[in-house]
Design an enzyme around this catalytic site. Structure first.
Site, PDB file in Angstrom:
ATOM      1  N   ASN A  11       0.873  -1.172   0.000  1.00 43.95           N
ATOM      2  CA  ASN A  11       0.000   0.000   0.000  1.00 43.95           C
ATOM      3  C   ASN A  11       0.908   1.219   0.000  1.00 43.95           C
ATOM      4  O   ASN A  11       1.406   1.634   1.042  1.00 43.95           O
ATOM      5  CB  ASN A  11      -0.916  -0.023   1.231  1.00 43.95           C
ATOM      6  CG  ASN A  11      -1.863   1.175   1.281  1.00 43.95           C
ATOM      7  OD1 ASN A  11      -1.786   2.081   0.472  1.00 43.95           O
ATOM      8  ND2 ASN A  11      -2.746   1.178   2.263  1.00 43.95           N
ATOM      9  N   ARG A  94      -2.550  -2.071  -3.540  1.00 45.93           N
ATOM     10  CA  ARG A  94      -3.738  -1.245  -3.369  1.00 45.93           C
ATOM     11  C   ARG A  94      -3.623  -0.062  -4.324  1.00 45.93           C
ATOM     12  O   ARG A  94      -2.635   0.667  -4.327  1.00 45.93           O
ATOM     13  CB  ARG A  94      -3.831  -0.720  -1.939  1.00 45.93           C
ATOM     14  CG  ARG A  94      -5.054   0.173  -1.737  1.00 45.93           C
ATOM     15  CD  ARG A  94      -4.937   0.992  -0.470  1.00 45.93           C
ATOM     16  NE  ARG A  94      -6.112   1.841  -0.297  1.00 45.93           N
ATOM     17  CZ  ARG A  94      -6.106   3.017   0.314  1.00 45.93           C
ATOM     18  NH1 ARG A  94      -4.990   3.498   0.799  1.00 45.93           N
ATOM     19  NH2 ARG A  94      -7.221   3.712   0.443  1.00 45.93           N
ATOM     20  N   HIS A 183     -12.635   3.142  -0.168  1.00 48.39           N
ATOM     21  CA  HIS A 183     -12.613   2.137   0.908  1.00 48.39           C
ATOM     22  C   HIS A 183     -13.293   0.840   0.460  1.00 48.39           C
ATOM     23  O   HIS A 183     -13.809   0.081   1.277  1.00 48.39           O
ATOM     24  CB  HIS A 183     -13.331   2.647   2.173  1.00 48.39           C
ATOM     25  CG  HIS A 183     -12.691   3.832   2.818  1.00 48.39           C
ATOM     26  ND1 HIS A 183     -13.430   4.839   3.406  1.00 48.39           N
ATOM     27  CD2 HIS A 183     -11.386   4.178   2.975  1.00 48.39           C
ATOM     28  CE1 HIS A 183     -12.603   5.758   3.894  1.00 48.39           C
ATOM     29  NE2 HIS A 183     -11.365   5.373   3.641  1.00 48.39           N
ATOM     30  N   ARG A 244     -11.526  16.229   6.697  1.00 52.74           N
ATOM     31  CA  ARG A 244     -12.326  16.553   5.511  1.00 52.74           C
ATOM     32  C   ARG A 244     -13.733  16.977   5.925  1.00 52.74           C
ATOM     33  O   ARG A 244     -14.299  16.448   6.870  1.00 52.74           O
ATOM     34  CB  ARG A 244     -12.422  15.355   4.564  1.00 52.74           C
ATOM     35  CG  ARG A 244     -11.092  14.895   4.005  1.00 52.74           C
ATOM     36  CD  ARG A 244     -11.302  13.762   3.016  1.00 52.74           C
ATOM     37  NE  ARG A 244     -10.045  13.109   2.677  1.00 52.74           N
ATOM     38  CZ  ARG A 244      -9.828  11.803   2.741  1.00 52.74           C
ATOM     39  NH1 ARG A 244     -10.794  10.980   3.139  1.00 52.74           N
ATOM     40  NH2 ARG A 244      -8.666  11.291   2.417  1.00 52.74           N
ATOM     41  N   GLU A 387      -8.234  -4.959   5.267  1.00 55.78           N
ATOM     42  CA  GLU A 387      -8.067  -4.632   3.855  1.00 55.78           C
ATOM     43  C   GLU A 387      -6.895  -5.385   3.236  1.00 55.78           C
ATOM     44  O   GLU A 387      -6.940  -5.767   2.065  1.00 55.78           O
ATOM     45  CB  GLU A 387      -7.892  -3.124   3.700  1.00 55.78           C
ATOM     46  CG  GLU A 387      -9.137  -2.337   4.095  1.00 55.78           C
ATOM     47  CD  GLU A 387      -8.931  -0.840   4.060  1.00 55.78           C
ATOM     48  OE1 GLU A 387      -9.167  -0.229   3.000  1.00 55.78           O
ATOM     49  OE2 GLU A 387      -8.548  -0.272   5.101  1.00 55.78           O
TER      50      GLU A 387
END
Length: 401
Positions: A11, A94, A183, A244, A387
């Site tokens: 990743n 990823r 996601h 965010r 993940e």
């Protein structure tokens, strides 16, 4: 000779590389690690070999991702788990944005690289770093299958009515403007694990998945397929997040430019890096926010209330989208660990069949579990996401074919 069964998951972020080496015979982890602050004098590599239990840390300048991945390869080799091992079946990467072109894991070739590169304008922070990691890994093992697993792929099953924005279709198509969602590997894994927790096949279950970390997103999953998600063209849309803003009247941007005299770059930084919980109370760590609330901090309480209000609004909306909800699953750092968030998010939804059991909700565990009353019509679950395992599983399934 037996077939190789190991998958290295990479990743690659803008200044970091997370990695895990897994053996897919039993999904066990052989090694995990992180390289952070790449490009700085204070770079750090932390590597743990899980077969021996040894952890090693190195500090000092790591110039770029090429140097970082070579350092990772050296650490793996020290444990007898090197990239040259005949037991390594593939490297799974990823990749944040796959657009509409990539709807499933894909073996990487030059054409795939070109398409990922074309998507940089809609993922300027993520896809360049993902590409760097891929190119370096390919150079280190050009003979080894490299597989891209896309954050957006799980959401490509959304109907056009959910994925399209109400703007001129010609303009939208020209500039690839639509809701992509992110996601995706987490939402796929958690929705499937929730069905398993209920003792059912994913095709029998409707789940609302709430991935709540510093970045946060919700999805509505009907019978194993995503039909709606909160993030859009970029990860900015949707829930209130650590830094965010989430959902925002688009005219706020024009107002800040015309009246506030802010540049597009300044507004971009404001909404992505200086908004959310951080802007509301000066903290983006939910643990710290809850501590401040317990001490009577009104600013922290307001930030928490805004966060919960948005979250509850999405739960209600996705309940309406699905029509029937079998479970609501909380996952990621906040979702898995913040009992007050879970309790507040479903408070008042009892008439919809949603509730948590206070005692069950307070229990801390690394296991997937139900926290709703036994007779609840809609089950509420805490499902730790994985993940890396999802990427490794998808990679190995593809290479096995």
């Amino acid at each position: 000779m037996t077939s190789p069964t190991r998958v290295l998951v990479l990743n690659s972020g803008s200044s970091s590389v997370k990695y895990q080496l897994l053996d897919m015979r039993d999904s066990s982890r052989l090694a995990v690690g992180l390289v952070e602050r790449i490009g700085e004098q204070t770079s750090r590599l932390k590597h743990t070999c899980l077969t021996s239990g040894e952890t090693r840390e190195h500090s000092g300048p790591i110039a770029d991702h090429d140097a970082a991945l070579k350092a990772v390869a050296e650490e793996l080799a020290r444990d007898g788990l090197g990239l040259d091992s005949p037991e390594l079946a593939a490297v799974g990467h990823r990749v944040v944005h796959g657009g509409m072109f990539f709807t499933e894991p894909t073996v990487i070739d030059d054409t795939v690289l070109t398409e990922i590169e074309r998507l940089i304008p809609v993922a300027p922070l993520h896809n360049p770093a993902n590409l760097t990691g891929i190119r370096t890994a390919r150079a280190l093992r050009p003979d080894l299958p490299q597989v891209a697993v896309f954050d957006t792929a799980f959401h490509t099953t959304m109907p056009e009515s959910a994925a399209r924005y109400a703007i001129d279709p010609k303009i939208a198509d020209r500039y690839r403007i639509r809701r992509y969602g992110f996601h995706g590997t987490s939402h796929a894994y958690v929705s499937r694990e929730t069905a398993r927790l209920l003792g059912k096949d994913p095709s029998q279950v409707n789940v609302i998945v709430l991935h709540l970390g510093n970045g946060a997103s919700a999805s509505a999953v009907a019978q194993g397929r995503c039909v709606e998600t909160s993030m859009g063209l970029t990860p900015l849309e949707g829930l209130v997040m650590g830094t965010r803003s989430g959902d925002l009247d688009p005219a706020v941007i024009f107002h800040l430019q015309r009246v506030g005299g802010m540049s597009m770059e300044e507004i971009d930084t404001l909404l992505n890096k200086r908004s959310g919980l951080f802007a509301l109370c000066g903290d983006n760590d939910m643990r710290e926010i809850r501590r401040r609330i317990d001490e009577g901090d009104e600013q922290a309480k307001l930030a928490f209330d805004i966060y919960i209000h948005r979250l509850k609004k999405y739960i209600g909306a996705y309940y309406a989208v699905l029509g029937r909800v079998d479970a609501i699953a909380f996952t990621a750092g906040v979702g898995e660990n913040a009992a007050p968030v879970r309790e507040a998010a479903v408070a008042g939804l009892e008439t919809l069949g949603v509730a948590v059991d206070g005692g069950l909700n307070a229990v801390r565990s690394d296991e997937a579990r139900l926290i709703s009353p036994e007779d609840a019509r809609v089950k509420v679950a805490v499902v730790p996401t994985d993940e890396e395992l999802e990427i490794a599983t998808q990679t190995y399934a593809l290479v096995g074919q």
